[in-house]
Design a protein around this motif. Structure first.
Motif, PDB file in Angstrom:
ATOM      1  N   ARG A  16      48.848  19.607  56.168  1.00 56.51           N
ATOM      2  CA  ARG A  16      49.923  20.597  56.236  1.00 56.51           C
ATOM      3  C   ARG A  16      50.788  20.376  57.472  1.00 56.51           C
ATOM      4  O   ARG A  16      52.019  20.393  57.396  1.00 56.51           O
ATOM      5  CB  ARG A  16      49.330  22.011  56.258  1.00 56.51           C
ATOM      6  CG  ARG A  16      50.322  23.100  56.596  1.00 56.51           C
ATOM      7  CD  ARG A  16      49.664  24.453  56.770  1.00 56.51           C
ATOM      8  NE  ARG A  16      48.567  24.522  57.702  1.00 56.51           N
ATOM      9  CZ  ARG A  16      48.689  24.663  59.022  1.00 56.51           C
ATOM     10  NH1 ARG A  16      49.874  24.731  59.584  1.00 56.51           N
ATOM     11  NH2 ARG A  16      47.626  24.752  59.791  1.00 56.51           N
ATOM     12  N   GLY A  64      51.973  27.058  59.868  1.00 54.25           N
ATOM     13  CA  GLY A  64      51.077  27.859  59.050  1.00 54.25           C
ATOM     14  C   GLY A  64      51.469  29.317  59.027  1.00 54.25           C
ATOM     15  O   GLY A  64      50.645  30.203  59.114  1.00 54.25           O
ATOM     16  N   THR A  67      52.887  30.148  54.755  1.00 56.60           N
ATOM     17  CA  THR A  67      52.725  28.771  54.292  1.00 56.60           C
ATOM     18  C   THR A  67      52.984  28.598  52.807  1.00 56.60           C
ATOM     19  O   THR A  67      53.747  27.718  52.408  1.00 56.60           O
ATOM     20  CB  THR A  67      51.307  28.269  54.621  1.00 56.60           C
ATOM     21  OG1 THR A  67      51.075  28.454  56.015  1.00 56.60           O
ATOM     22  CG2 THR A  67      51.148  26.808  54.270  1.00 56.60           C
ATOM     23  N   SER A 116      46.909  27.186  53.589  1.00 57.58           N
ATOM     24  CA  SER A 116      47.215  26.603  54.893  1.00 57.58           C
ATOM     25  C   SER A 116      46.081  25.825  55.528  1.00 57.58           C
ATOM     26  O   SER A 116      46.305  25.030  56.417  1.00 57.58           O
ATOM     27  CB  SER A 116      47.654  27.715  55.851  1.00 57.58           C
ATOM     28  OG  SER A 116      46.605  28.659  55.974  1.00 57.58           O
ATOM     29  N   ALA A 120      46.098  27.869  61.236  1.00 58.29           N
ATOM     30  CA  ALA A 120      47.385  28.415  60.810  1.00 58.29           C
ATOM     31  C   ALA A 120      47.640  29.736  61.529  1.00 58.29           C
ATOM     32  O   ALA A 120      46.719  30.519  61.740  1.00 58.29           O
ATOM     33  CB  ALA A 120      47.398  28.631  59.305  1.00 58.29           C
TER      34      ALA A 120
END
Length: 140
Positions: A16, A64, A67, A116, A120
């Protein structure tokens, strides 16, 4: 539990963060006309708006924060870019130069569905308390 499952949350977070960072820098380059990118005219459709979504959406995904929603918006914007800009030139991404758009679209779609991961902002206690309050008022 296998080693791969044990680190799944952290690897998802790294994925991510990297995807969000790459997308945000791509948007920043266009939005601010840096790193060799041509700056679009302010508020011009679709160039300026695409760069704004890339910059802001990529930053939200990277941090995050919101997300799933940010990733879904980023995924849709890249699908739109692929079908409106690249698809007209040829069918396959390797032929029409749309590999980045296709990869970003599916990477963000994966993040939207998986969430996420670790590290996050939305996992901080302050956001969980706010979410619990909103849920309590919604059920009253």
């Amino acid at each position: 539990m296998s080693v791969l499952e044990r680190w799944q949350d952290q690897v998802l977070a790294v994925f991510r963060i990297v995807v969000g960072f790459l997308f945000a820098t791509h948007g920043a380059a266009a939005l601010f006309g840096v790193l060799g990118a041509k700056q679009p005219e302010a508020l011009a459709w679709p160039g300026w708006w695409a760069a704004a979504i890339q910059f802001v959406g990529g930053a939200f995904v990277m941090l995050g924060f919101g997300t799933r929603y940010a990733a879904l918006l980023c995924s849709g914007s890249m699908a739109y870019a692929y079908f409106t800009v690249h698809q007209a030139d040829a069918l396959l991404p390797v032929q029409n130069g749309g590999e980045k758009a296709a990869l970003f679209s599916f990477a963000f779609l994966l993040i939207a569905f998986l969430g996420s991961g670790a590290w996050a902002l939305e996992r901080l206690p302050v956001f969980k308390q706010q979410e619990a309050r909103q849920l309590a008022t919604a059920t009253e």
